[in-house]
Design a protein around this motif. Structure first.
Motif, PDB file in Angstrom:
ATOM      1  N   GLY A  17     -44.076  -9.618 -68.510  1.00 59.71           N
ATOM      2  CA  GLY A  17     -42.666  -9.335 -68.264  1.00 59.71           C
ATOM      3  C   GLY A  17     -42.204  -9.632 -66.853  1.00 59.71           C
ATOM      4  O   GLY A  17     -41.207  -9.083 -66.401  1.00 59.71           O
ATOM      5  N   MET A  18     -42.889 -10.496 -66.160  1.00 62.02           N
ATOM      6  CA  MET A  18     -42.534 -10.829 -64.779  1.00 62.02           C
ATOM      7  C   MET A  18     -41.726 -12.130 -64.747  1.00 62.02           C
ATOM      8  O   MET A  18     -41.994 -13.035 -63.976  1.00 62.02           O
ATOM      9  CB  MET A  18     -43.792 -10.960 -63.929  1.00 62.02           C
ATOM     10  N   VAL A  19     -40.706 -12.231 -65.594  1.00 58.43           N
ATOM     11  CA  VAL A  19     -39.870 -13.427 -65.639  1.00 58.43           C
ATOM     12  C   VAL A  19     -38.713 -13.268 -64.660  1.00 58.43           C
ATOM     13  O   VAL A  19     -38.322 -12.156 -64.311  1.00 58.43           O
ATOM     14  CB  VAL A  19     -39.336 -13.679 -67.069  1.00 58.43           C
ATOM     15  N   PRO A  20     -38.139 -14.380 -64.209  1.00 59.90           N
ATOM     16  CA  PRO A  20     -36.986 -14.289 -63.308  1.00 59.90           C
ATOM     17  C   PRO A  20     -35.808 -13.601 -63.982  1.00 59.90           C
ATOM     18  O   PRO A  20     -35.701 -13.576 -65.215  1.00 59.90           O
ATOM     19  CB  PRO A  20     -36.646 -15.748 -63.002  1.00 59.90           C
ATOM     20  N   VAL A  21     -34.916 -13.065 -63.179  1.00 60.30           N
ATOM     21  CA  VAL A  21     -33.751 -12.348 -63.707  1.00 60.30           C
ATOM     22  C   VAL A  21     -32.897 -13.273 -64.564  1.00 60.30           C
ATOM     23  O   VAL A  21     -32.484 -12.920 -65.654  1.00 60.30           O
ATOM     24  CB  VAL A  21     -32.914 -11.760 -62.543  1.00 60.30           C
ATOM     25  N   ALA A  22     -32.644 -14.477 -64.087  1.00 56.99           N
ATOM     26  CA  ALA A  22     -31.843 -15.444 -64.829  1.00 56.99           C
ATOM     27  C   ALA A  22     -32.746 -16.322 -65.683  1.00 56.99           C
ATOM     28  O   ALA A  22     -32.750 -17.533 -65.579  1.00 56.99           O
ATOM     29  CB  ALA A  22     -31.020 -16.274 -63.872  1.00 56.99           C
ATOM     30  N   SER A  23     -33.527 -15.708 -66.547  1.00 56.42           N
ATOM     31  CA  SER A  23     -34.523 -16.450 -67.307  1.00 56.42           C
ATOM     32  C   SER A  23     -33.902 -17.362 -68.355  1.00 56.42           C
ATOM     33  O   SER A  23     -34.587 -18.220 -68.897  1.00 56.42           O
ATOM     34  CB  SER A  23     -35.515 -15.495 -67.958  1.00 56.42           C
ATOM     35  N   ASP A  24     -32.614 -17.171 -68.679  1.00 59.57           N
ATOM     36  CA  ASP A  24     -31.969 -18.059 -69.637  1.00 59.57           C
ATOM     37  C   ASP A  24     -31.802 -19.459 -69.064  1.00 59.57           C
ATOM     38  O   ASP A  24     -31.800 -20.440 -69.789  1.00 59.57           O
ATOM     39  CB  ASP A  24     -30.602 -17.514 -70.036  1.00 59.57           C
ATOM     40  N   GLU A  25     -31.643 -19.554 -67.755  1.00 60.39           N
ATOM     41  CA  GLU A  25     -31.411 -20.837 -67.107  1.00 60.39           C
ATOM     42  C   GLU A  25     -32.707 -21.527 -66.696  1.00 60.39           C
ATOM     43  O   GLU A  25     -32.724 -22.730 -66.474  1.00 60.39           O
ATOM     44  CB  GLU A  25     -30.532 -20.651 -65.872  1.00 60.39           C
ATOM     45  N   ILE A  26     -33.784 -20.778 -66.561  1.00 58.79           N
ATOM     46  CA  ILE A  26     -35.052 -21.324 -66.088  1.00 58.79           C
ATOM     47  C   ILE A  26     -36.062 -21.234 -67.219  1.00 58.79           C
ATOM     48  O   ILE A  26     -36.425 -20.148 -67.657  1.00 58.79           O
ATOM     49  CB  ILE A  26     -35.568 -20.532 -64.863  1.00 58.79           C
ATOM     50  N   ASP A  27     -36.526 -22.381 -67.679  1.00 62.86           N
ATOM     51  CA  ASP A  27     -37.528 -22.342 -68.739  1.00 62.86           C
ATOM     52  C   ASP A  27     -38.935 -22.435 -68.143  1.00 62.86           C
ATOM     53  O   ASP A  27     -39.112 -22.655 -66.947  1.00 62.86           O
ATOM     54  CB  ASP A  27     -37.288 -23.439 -69.776  1.00 62.86           C
ATOM     55  N   ASP A  28     -39.918 -22.260 -68.986  1.00 62.66           N
ATOM     56  CA  ASP A  28     -41.311 -22.226 -68.526  1.00 62.66           C
ATOM     57  C   ASP A  28     -41.759 -23.563 -67.928  1.00 62.66           C
ATOM     58  O   ASP A  28     -42.565 -23.583 -67.004  1.00 62.66           O
ATOM     59  CB  ASP A  28     -42.247 -21.819 -69.659  1.00 62.66           C
ATOM     60  N   ASP A  29     -41.241 -24.662 -68.451  1.00 64.87           N
ATOM     61  CA  ASP A  29     -41.630 -25.972 -67.910  1.00 64.87           C
ATOM     62  C   ASP A  29     -41.194 -26.118 -66.453  1.00 64.87           C
ATOM     63  O   ASP A  29     -41.925 -26.672 -65.631  1.00 64.87           O
ATOM     64  CB  ASP A  29     -41.032 -27.100 -68.743  1.00 64.87           C
ATOM     65  N   ASP A  30     -40.008 -25.607 -66.131  1.00 64.81           N
ATOM     66  CA  ASP A  30     -39.543 -25.653 -64.740  1.00 64.81           C
ATOM     67  C   ASP A  30     -40.412 -24.770 -63.848  1.00 64.81           C
ATOM     68  O   ASP A  30     -40.737 -25.146 -62.724  1.00 64.81           O
ATOM     69  CB  ASP A  30     -38.081 -25.200 -64.634  1.00 64.81           C
TER      70      ASP A  30
END
Length: 70
Positions: A32-45
């Motif tokens: 659960g340590m994803v960025p706050v704006a995870s909708d804009e940043i995907d795992d490939d980035d």
């Protein structure tokens, strides 16, 4: 001597970061340590950025090792 040791450590950390980038991003996602704006940043980035940081570390390490040996 210290510069050589620091360069080797940087180079090894950089290579480890490049190799382990996908696993690190996956572990962060699972915990659960994803960025706050995870909708804009995907795992490939995130993997690309992690590999980029690893490349910078490895480059700095190699430069330090070469500088220490010259």
């Amino acid at each position: 001597m210290w510069l050589l040791a620091i360069g080797i450590v940087f180079a090894l950390l950089g290579v480890a970061g490049i190799v382990a980038a996908p696993a690190m991003v996956e572990a962060q996602r699972k915990q659960g340590m994803v960025p706050v704006a995870s909708d804009e940043i995907d795992d490939d980035d995130r993997i690309a950025v992690t590999k980029g940081v690893g490349i910078v570390f490895a480059t700095v390490g190699v430069v330090l090792v070469v500088y220490a040996l010259v």
